[in-house]
Every structure is written in structure tokens, then in C-alpha cells.
Design an enzyme around this catalytic site. Structure first.
Site, PDB file in Angstrom:
ATOM      1  N   CYS A   1      51.323  20.714  -3.479  1.00 58.43           N
ATOM      2  CA  CYS A   1      52.636  20.441  -2.866  1.00 58.43           C
ATOM      3  C   CYS A   1      53.396  19.382  -3.667  1.00 58.43           C
ATOM      4  CB  CYS A   1      52.425  19.947  -1.428  1.00 58.43           C
ATOM      5  SG  CYS A   1      53.928  19.293  -0.691  1.00 58.43           S
TER       6      CYS A   1
ATOM      7  N   CYS B   1      53.784  15.999  -1.447  1.00 54.84           N
ATOM      8  CA  CYS B   1      52.658  15.175  -1.002  1.00 54.84           C
ATOM      9  C   CYS B   1      52.537  13.918  -1.879  1.00 54.84           C
ATOM     10  CB  CYS B   1      51.357  15.979  -1.060  1.00 54.84           C
ATOM     11  SG  CYS B   1      51.051  16.970   0.419  1.00 54.84           S
TER      12      CYS B   1
ATOM     13  N   ASN C   1      67.147  14.662  -5.654  1.00 53.92           N
ATOM     14  CA  ASN C   1      66.757  16.062  -5.817  1.00 53.92           C
ATOM     15  C   ASN C   1      66.684  16.406  -7.310  1.00 53.92           C
ATOM     16  OD1 ASN C   1      66.716  18.995  -5.723  1.00 53.92           O
ATOM     17  ND2 ASN C   1      67.452  18.806  -3.617  1.00 53.92           N
TER      18      ASN C   1
ATOM     19  N   HIS D   1      51.120  16.504   5.123  1.00 53.99           N
ATOM     20  CA  HIS D   1      51.643  17.830   4.791  1.00 53.99           C
ATOM     21  C   HIS D   1      51.723  18.753   6.014  1.00 53.99           C
ATOM     22  CE1 HIS D   1      52.340  21.112   1.897  1.00 53.99           C
ATOM     23  NE2 HIS D   1      51.564  21.851   2.660  1.00 53.99           N
TER      24      HIS D   1
ATOM     25  N   ASN E   1      65.974  22.309   6.730  1.00 54.29           N
ATOM     26  CA  ASN E   1      65.655  23.739   6.804  1.00 54.29           C
ATOM     27  C   ASN E   1      64.185  23.816   7.107  1.00 54.29           C
ATOM     28  OD1 ASN E   1      68.055  24.967   6.026  1.00 54.29           O
ATOM     29  ND2 ASN E   1      67.608  24.599   3.868  1.00 54.29           N
TER      30      ASN E   1
ATOM     31  N   SER F   1      61.520  25.698   1.183  1.00 53.08           N
ATOM     32  CA  SER F   1      60.660  26.033   0.049  1.00 53.08           C
ATOM     33  C   SER F   1      59.246  25.511   0.252  1.00 53.08           C
ATOM     34  CB  SER F   1      61.264  25.445  -1.219  1.00 53.08           C
ATOM     35  OG  SER F   1      61.463  24.051  -1.047  1.00 53.08           O
TER      36      SER F   1
ATOM     37  N   HIS G   1      55.875  21.057   3.939  1.00 47.68           N
ATOM     38  CA  HIS G   1      55.780  19.596   4.053  1.00 47.68           C
ATOM     39  C   HIS G   1      57.047  19.089   4.766  1.00 47.68           C
ATOM     40  CE1 HIS G   1      53.898  15.835   2.417  1.00 47.68           C
ATOM     41  NE2 HIS G   1      55.001  15.408   3.010  1.00 47.68           N
TER      42      HIS G   1
ATOM     43  N   HIS H   1      60.284  17.634   5.635  1.00 45.66           N
ATOM     44  CA  HIS H   1      61.295  16.993   4.793  1.00 45.66           C
ATOM     45  C   HIS H   1      62.689  17.469   5.181  1.00 45.66           C
ATOM     46  CE1 HIS H   1      60.903  20.939   2.881  1.00 45.66           C
ATOM     47  NE2 HIS H   1      62.080  20.733   2.313  1.00 45.66           N
TER      48      HIS H   1
ATOM     49  N   GLN I   1      67.048  17.360   3.573  1.00 45.66           N
ATOM     50  CA  GLN I   1      67.884  17.098   2.403  1.00 45.66           C
ATOM     51  C   GLN I   1      69.129  16.329   2.834  1.00 45.66           C
ATOM     52  OE1 GLN I   1      68.608  20.161  -0.506  1.00 45.66           O
ATOM     53  NE2 GLN I   1      67.251  21.572   0.559  1.00 45.66           N
TER      54      GLN I   1
ATOM     55  N   GLU J   1      85.848  20.817  12.426  1.00 46.03           N
ATOM     56  CA  GLU J   1      85.521  19.973  13.583  1.00 46.03           C
ATOM     57  C   GLU J   1      86.446  18.759  13.637  1.00 46.03           C
ATOM     58  OE1 GLU J   1      81.345  19.113  13.978  1.00 46.03           O
ATOM     59  OE2 GLU J   1      80.834  21.211  14.316  1.00 46.03           O
TER      60      GLU J   1
ATOM     61  N   HIS K   1      75.961  15.968  12.436  1.00 46.44           N
ATOM     62  CA  HIS K   1      77.393  15.995  12.152  1.00 46.44           C
ATOM     63  C   HIS K   1      77.983  14.627  12.476  1.00 46.44           C
ATOM     64  CE1 HIS K   1      78.614  20.493  11.764  1.00 46.44           C
ATOM     65  NE2 HIS K   1      78.162  19.968  10.647  1.00 46.44           N
TER      66      HIS K   1
ATOM     67  N   HIS L   1      76.965  14.302  16.779  1.00 46.66           N
ATOM     68  CA  HIS L   1      76.162  15.374  17.372  1.00 46.66           C
ATOM     69  C   HIS L   1      75.273  16.024  16.324  1.00 46.66           C
ATOM     70  CE1 HIS L   1      79.888  17.311  15.933  1.00 46.66           C
ATOM     71  NE2 HIS L   1      79.164  18.405  15.757  1.00 46.66           N
TER      72      HIS L   1
ATOM     73  N   HIS M   1      73.401  19.904  15.354  1.00 46.11           N
ATOM     74  CA  HIS M   1      73.297  21.332  15.645  1.00 46.11           C
ATOM     75  C   HIS M   1      71.922  21.825  15.235  1.00 46.11           C
ATOM     76  CE1 HIS M   1      77.667  22.007  16.188  1.00 46.11           C
ATOM     77  NE2 HIS M   1      77.844  21.188  15.177  1.00 46.11           N
TER      78      HIS M   1
ATOM     79  N   LYS N   1      67.086  37.344  14.249  1.00 47.90           N
ATOM     80  CA  LYS N   1      68.492  37.730  14.426  1.00 47.90           C
ATOM     81  C   LYS N   1      69.141  37.797  13.035  1.00 47.90           C
ATOM     82  CE  LYS N   1      72.845  37.180  16.098  1.00 47.90           C
ATOM     83  NZ  LYS N   1      73.502  38.228  16.867  1.00 47.90           N
ATOM     84  N   PHE N   2      69.805  38.900  12.738  1.00 50.00           N
ATOM     85  CA  PHE N   2      70.519  39.007  11.458  1.00 50.00           C
ATOM     86  C   PHE N   2      72.017  38.897  11.716  1.00 50.00           C
ATOM     87  CE2 PHE N   2      66.510  41.155  10.585  1.00 50.00           C
ATOM     88  CZ  PHE N   2      66.171  40.596   9.362  1.00 50.00           C
TER      89      PHE N   2
HETATM   90  P1  H2U Z   1      64.232  22.973   0.982  1.00 46.08           P
HETATM   91  O1  H2U Z   1      62.828  23.177   1.431  1.00 46.08           O
HETATM   92  O2  H2U Z   1      65.186  22.755   2.138  1.00 46.08           O
HETATM   93  O3  H2U Z   1      64.667  24.027   0.021  1.00 46.08           O
HETATM   94  O4  H2U Z   1      64.283  21.571   0.186  1.00 46.08           O
HETATM   95  C1  H2U Z   1      63.465  21.270  -0.899  1.00 46.08           C
HETATM   96  C2  H2U Z   1      64.305  20.639  -1.983  1.00 46.08           C
HETATM   97  O5  H2U Z   1      63.408  20.022  -2.914  1.00 46.08           O
HETATM   98  C3  H2U Z   1      65.124  21.640  -2.780  1.00 46.08           C
HETATM   99  O6  H2U Z   1      66.496  21.306  -2.664  1.00 46.08           O
HETATM  100  C4  H2U Z   1      63.932  20.136  -4.200  1.00 46.08           C
HETATM  101  C5  H2U Z   1      64.637  21.470  -4.222  1.00 46.08           C
HETATM  102  O7  H2U Z   1      65.715  21.446  -5.143  1.00 46.08           O
HETATM  103  N1  H2U Z   1      62.842  19.994  -5.177  1.00 46.08           N
HETATM  104  C6  H2U Z   1      62.800  18.885  -5.996  1.00 46.08           C
HETATM  105  O8  H2U Z   1      63.718  18.069  -5.952  1.00 46.08           O
HETATM  106  N2  H2U Z   1      61.738  18.698  -6.835  1.00 46.08           N
HETATM  107  C7  H2U Z   1      60.712  19.581  -6.973  1.00 46.08           C
HETATM  108  O9  H2U Z   1      59.784  19.343  -7.708  1.00 46.08           O
HETATM  109  C8  H2U Z   1      60.745  20.855  -6.226  1.00 46.08           C
HETATM  110  C9  H2U Z   1      61.843  21.023  -5.204  1.00 46.08           C
HETATM  111 ZN    ZN Z   2      52.782  18.237   1.047  1.00 48.41          ZN
END
Ligand code: H2U
Ligand code: ZN
Length: 348
Positions: A52, A55, A77, A116, A156, A164, A167, A169, A171, A185, A284, A299, A301, A314-315
């Protein structure tokens, strides 16, 4: 109160925050499902996953190694959607059909815990308070950047929502312009304030507390409810009981209460279908760096994609993509189902 016959027949409901309509078709809930069936998600069995990238002690893409963190951990990021060095603010040519403007921003990732296998509903009150504190610190630090106009904190959760990694987390994206939804809004809060001299969500909160038809749970600081205009089947809205516009105005006690409502609401979600309930969740808060945010009511969401079980999603396609969002189960029925869940997690 809506007349009963309208309640049971197809009708439209207005979202006063976006000023968009949702179509409700209560008679349609019994239709058969021969479509896609997902796997029911369960939390990771590993407290530490050597593969991971979130981690403690592990290497991320690009080779940077995470520290041996004990509580929360924030990093820039490695694949940011926005870059701070972009020069934004150039005005678009309103005459052109090919309008594009540069956009500056900065993107961070926040690990909620070194563990994790944890998720918000399975974290302690202290651990949740640490998450709320780190959100507030990040908000304050990002707002010291002169060009930051808006800070979006979002989680997410679950592969179904595109996360992705299991773990725990979230953003944070801070941008130089106000994104679409917060822009809508903001306009709605301002218009309501101008017309009624009151806050839209303070009024809505009072109404929901009187009716008690859609309230899922509450504490002294916050109310969790299925909004009257919900689009997603189990969508919820968390409202601060006091009129504050951002995390930065919360008292220490209110920060604990925000952790408490997040825990209770997400336990109910997990218990609903006995699964690690997927969702996109976000705070928000008022735009940064201007006085116009005072009318904004803080608030959160929750937009979860599940429809009738842990495996049926749901699609948002067809009529919804081309015309107007539509739902079968009414917000009142969804609220009743969430109210019927226990606040003790099914795995504990
Ligand atoms: P999501 O699970 O919401 O996609 O968020 C994970 C974020 O982690 C994603 O925006 C970042 C991805 O760009 N990331 C890193 O910054 N470093 C990494 O080594 C893998 C993923
Ligand atoms: Zn982890």
C-alpha cells in the site's frame, strides 16, 4: 406537507441549493433487476499492507517514502490534477466558442490513520477528532495562499466510487476559481438571503427538525438527513446546527460532534447492506478570501452509489444523463431504512 396522492405518484422535487429538479417515481421500486451485480465490499483484513502506498514506511510512486506516522499524515498528491505554478486569472474571451482559461491549484492527500484496515465508522472518537483537526489545519494553511478561492475536501470510498486504495484517506484540492457546484450553492445562499433575510439551510434545518420525516440521526451540533431533493438513493446531507460557514468557525466541542455524526452516519451506511458502504463524501465550505461567504451554511454531502443491496448499483445514465436525475425509492423511504439501522457496527 405534500398531498398523499402526489407523494405516491411521479413528481418533481426542487433542490434549492442547485436550483435543479429531480424526478421521483415511487411506483417503480418493484421493477426486476437483470443488470450488473457487484461484489459486496468488505474492509481490508490487513492492518498493514506492504504493497500500500499510504501505509507508514512504504514508498509512494516516484520513490518518496512515507514516515512512520502514528495518527494522520498529509502529503502533496504525486499526481495532482492542478498545479500551483500555472498563472490563472486571464479573462476568457466571451465571444469565443473555444473558451479556455488557465487554472492554478494544489492537491493534497490526507491519511486518516496508519491502520490500513480502518474506515471512518470503525475509528474511535479521538481518531475522528484528529481527522477533523487535520481538515481544519489544511483548510487554514491552504487559505494563506493568496490565489486560493476554494478548498474542496472529499473522500472517495470503495472501488465502486473509484477509490484507488482501501487505506482510509481523503483528498483536498484547492483551486484559484470557484468550481461549478459551490458556485451554484453560493448563488442560492445569496439569493435566499437577499430575498428572505434569512439563511436557506438554517430554515431547512428547522423545517426538517419539525417534520422528522427524513432525519437519520443528530447530536447537539449536527443533523444527518436524507434531503427532500436527494438524487442518489441513500444520499445524505449533514448540516451544522449553528450557522457557521466553515470548519474554522467550529468550537472544539463542535469538532468532536462532527466526528460523532460522521461515525454514526457511516455506521448506519455500513449496516444497511452489511458491507463497507461506498460513497463520495465532501465538505462544502464558503469560498476563500471574500466577504460573500457569510451567507454560506457549512454542510457535508454523502453521495453513495448503491441502490437496493450491496451488489446493485445506481447508474446515472439514459434519461438522467440526457434530461433530469430520477429516483425510484423516495427520500422518506430511504430515510426510514437508514433510521431502522443500528448504530453498533455489524462487524463489532
Ligand atoms: P483516491 O483513492 O480518491 O483516488 O485518492 C488517492 C490519491 O492518491 C490519488 O489522487 C494519489 C493519487 O493521485 N497517489 C499519490 O499521490 N501517490 C501515489 O504513490 C499513488 C496515488
Ligand atoms: Zn495502507
Amino acid at each position: 406537507m405534500m398531498p398523499d396522492d402526489l407523494w405516491k405518484k411521479p413528481h418533481r422535487r426542487l433542490n434549492p441549493l442547485t436550483r435543479e429538479w429531480v424526478l421521483v417515481s415511487p411506483h417503480r421500486t418493484q421493477r426486476p433487476w437483470l443488470g450488473k451485480v457487484e461484489k459486496a465490499a468488505q474492509p481490508s483484513a490487513l492492518q498493514y499492507d506492504p504493497d500500500c502506498y499510504l501505509c507508514p514506511g512504504n514508498a509512494r510512486a516516484g520513490g518518496v517514502r512515507n514516515p512512520q506516522y502514528n495518527h494522520t499524515f498529509v502529503f502533496d498528491n504525486d499526481y495532482p490534477a492542478l498545479l500551483p505554478e500555472v498563472q490563472s486569472g486571464r479573462t476568457a474571451d466571451p465571444e469565443s466558442l473555444l473558451t479556455a482559461v488557465p487554472e492554478a491549484g494544489t492537491c493534497r492527500v490526507v491519511c486518516f490513520s496508519p491502520r490500513h484496515d480502518l474506515t471512518l465508522p470503525r475509528m474511535t472518537a479521538e481518531e475522528l477528532r484528529a481527522v477533523v483537526d487535520v481538515w481544519a489545519q489544511e483548510m487554514a494553511s491552504l487559505e494563506t495562499i493568496s490565489w486560493v478561492r476554494y478548498v474542496q475536501i472529499f473522500e472517495n470510498r470503495g472501488a465502486l466510487m473509484g477509490a484507488s486504495n482501501p487505506h482510509p484517506h481523503c483528498q483536498i484540492w484547492a483551486s484559484a476559481s470557484l468550481p461549478n457546484l459551490p458556485q451554484k450553492e453560493l448563488e442560492s445562499f445569496a439569493a435566499y438571503q437577499t430575498e428572505k433575510k434569512r439563511c436557506l439551510l438554517c430554515d431547512y434545518l428547522r423545517l426538517e427538525l419539525e417534520r422528522k420525516e427524513r432525519v437519520v440521526c443528530e447530536n447537539d451540533g449536527f443533523l444527518a438527513l436524507v434531503p427532500f431533493w436527494a438524487v442518489w438513493p441513500f444520499e445524505t446531507l449533514i448540516l451544522s446546527k449553528r450557522h457557521v460557514s466553515s470548519l474554522l468557525q467550529l468550537t472544539s466541542e463542535e469538532k468532536n460532534l462532527l466526528g460523532d455524526i460522521l461515525k454514526r452516519q457511516t455506521i448506519r451506511y455500513d449496516n444497511l447492506f452489511e458491507t463497507s458502504f461506498p460513497y463520495s463524501m465532501g465538505l462544502h465550505q464558503r469560498p476563500s478570501g471574500s466577504a460573500e461567504g457569510a451567507a454560506w451554511h457549512f454542510h457535508l454531502h454523502f453521495f453513495p452509489p448503491l441502490l437496493r443491496s450491496a451488489t446493485v448499483q445506481k447508474f446515472m445514465v439514459g434519461y438522467e444523463l440526457l434530461a433530469t436525475p430520477q429516483r425510484d425509492i423516495t427520500p422518506e423511504d430511504a430515510a426510514a431504512r437508514l433510521i431502522a439501522t443500528s448504530e453498533k457496527h455489524y462487524l463489532d
